[in-house]
Design a protein around this motif. Structure first.
Motif, mmCIF file in Angstrom:
data_model
loop_
_atom_site.group_PDB
_atom_site.id
_atom_site.type_symbol
_atom_site.label_atom_id
_atom_site.label_comp_id
_atom_site.label_asym_id
_atom_site.label_seq_id
_atom_site.Cartn_x
_atom_site.Cartn_y
_atom_site.Cartn_z
ATOM 1 N N ASP A 146 0.810 -1.213 0.000
ATOM 2 C CA ASP A 146 0.000 0.000 0.000
ATOM 3 C C ASP A 146 0.844 1.264 0.000
ATOM 4 O OD1 ASP A 146 -2.228 -1.576 0.016
ATOM 5 O OD2 ASP A 146 -2.717 -1.270 2.138
ATOM 6 N N TRP A 149 1.970 2.309 -3.472
ATOM 7 C CA TRP A 149 0.885 2.925 -4.230
ATOM 8 C C TRP A 149 0.647 4.358 -3.762
ATOM 9 C CZ3 TRP A 149 -0.893 1.270 -8.682
ATOM 10 C CH2 TRP A 149 -0.802 -0.089 -8.997
ATOM 11 N N GLN A 225 -5.635 -4.063 -8.461
ATOM 12 C CA GLN A 225 -7.005 -4.157 -7.985
ATOM 13 C C GLN A 225 -7.499 -2.763 -7.595
ATOM 14 O OE1 GLN A 225 -7.247 -7.056 -4.818
ATOM 15 N NE2 GLN A 225 -5.955 -8.527 -5.890
ATOM 16 N N SER A 226 -8.789 -2.657 -7.389
ATOM 17 C CA SER A 226 -9.389 -1.360 -7.052
ATOM 18 C C SER A 226 -8.804 -0.776 -5.771
ATOM 19 C CB SER A 226 -10.906 -1.496 -6.922
ATOM 20 O OG SER A 226 -11.243 -2.440 -5.927
ATOM 21 N N LYS A 227 -8.453 -1.632 -4.812
ATOM 22 C CA LYS A 227 -7.887 -1.132 -3.560
ATOM 23 C C LYS A 227 -6.528 -0.473 -3.804
ATOM 24 C CE LYS A 227 -5.552 -5.418 -2.101
ATOM 25 N NZ LYS A 227 -5.399 -6.395 -0.992
ATOM 26 N N ASN A 228 -5.788 -0.951 -4.822
ATOM 27 C CA ASN A 228 -4.510 -0.325 -5.151
ATOM 28 C C ASN A 228 -4.728 1.095 -5.654
ATOM 29 O OD1 ASN A 228 -3.720 -3.488 -6.621
ATOM 30 N ND2 ASN A 228 -3.109 -2.803 -4.582
ATOM 31 N N ASN A 230 -7.228 3.008 -4.923
ATOM 32 C CA ASN A 230 -7.651 3.823 -3.791
ATOM 33 C C ASN A 230 -6.454 4.272 -2.958
ATOM 34 O OD1 ASN A 230 -10.360 3.573 -4.480
ATOM 35 N ND2 ASN A 230 -10.665 1.762 -3.201
ATOM 36 N N MET A 231 -5.449 3.402 -2.832
ATOM 37 C CA MET A 231 -4.239 3.790 -2.111
ATOM 38 C C MET A 231 -3.477 4.870 -2.866
ATOM 39 S SD MET A 231 -3.831 2.278 0.831
ATOM 40 C CE MET A 231 -5.575 2.639 1.029
ATOM 41 N N SER A 234 -5.215 8.059 -2.265
ATOM 42 C CA SER A 234 -4.999 8.570 -0.909
ATOM 43 C C SER A 234 -3.654 9.285 -0.822
ATOM 44 C CB SER A 234 -5.068 7.425 0.109
ATOM 45 O OG SER A 234 -3.938 6.578 0.018
#
Length: 258
Positions: A146, A149, A225-228, A230-231, A234
């Motif tokens: 995270d 990213w 992935q989508s969480k990547n 989002n990181m 951020s």
């Protein structure tokens, strides 16, 4: 960064005097033509060749058109003044970004060759970023934590804070080295904006996301992935105070000489 320009018959050459002494047009010679070409077609708007010159590891890019027009007119452009040629503009933009402390390759030389009264072709030589791979290459083999990213988002924000519009921001134009430093490359047709409007910033991010999604859809096991994303966002949306700390940290990690 000190530069000089000179002419040799139909060629105009621009050199970084902090790297090269004299004219040294031989840097564009046969040793570059015979070097190992980059086999990827996704490395930007140009044919990329790696070669060594006087103990320097360099990258030569030959400009060519993409899309439908590129099938008809591969690598010739309309000449409208030397300062408006693509290689001159990219060289000077790289120099300006490095003066701002932004993580980009060091420009070494550029050449514009007039083949007719109206047309030109050209090349740009930059210093190779050592021990680095593109984001696409890395994600094809492994996932990233995270914090990496977030750092990618932070770096993109640094460029935007300096009004740099990377119009072709994609997974192949972001590079990471083994020291954890992040660089942006390939600034053909990019520019420095006079006003930091939100539209072009959003377009840069949207283009990068499309690139990552495209890689993910066509390559099995691509680690995105989508969480990547989002990181990354951020990190991009960090406060100005955190951004300043991040800029200092990147500079301490390894500021490159001009």
């Amino acid at each position: 960064m000190q530069t000089s320009e000179y002419r040799n018959d139909n060629s105009f050459v621009l050199v970084n005097k902090n790297v090269l002494t004299g004219t040294q047009e031989c840097i564009f010679g046969d040793h570059a033509d015979n070097a190992c070409p980059d086999v990827s077609d996704d490395q930007g708007r140009g044919k990329v060749i790696f070669f060594d010159f006087e103990q320097l590891e360099l990258v030569l890019k030959r400009y060519h058109r993409g899309g439908l027009l590129g099938r008809l007119i591969k690598n010739t452009y309309l000449f409208n003044g030397l300062q408006r040629t693509r290689m001159w503009q990219e060289f000077h933009l790289l120099a300006k970004m490095r003066d701002k402390g932004l993580p980009v390759p060091r420009p070494v030389a550029a050449r514009c060759t007039r083949h007719s009264a109206f047309g030109y072709q050209g090349e740009l030589i930059i210093e190779r970023i050592p021990n680095a791979r593109t984001l696409a290459e890395i994600l094809s083999e492994e996932s990233l934590p995270d914090n990496v990213w977030q750092n990618i988002g932070l770096i993109i924000r640094r460029f935007h804070e300096n009004c740099i519009d990377h119009t072709d921001l994609n997974a192949c134009n972001i590079m990471l080295n083994t020291n954890g430093q992040i660089f942006l490359i390939d600034f053909d047709k990019c520019c420095e904006r006079k006003q930091a409007s939100k539209d072009w910033r959003a377009n840069n991010l949207a283009r990068l996301k499309r690139s990552l999604n495209k890689w993910s859809s066509r390559e099995t096991g691509f680690n995105f992935q989508s969480k990547n994303w989002n990181m990354l966002l951020s990190g991009y949306q960090t406060s100005r105070q955190q951004l300043s700390k991040g800029m200092q940290g990147q500079s301490k990690a390894g500021r490159l000489a001009s």
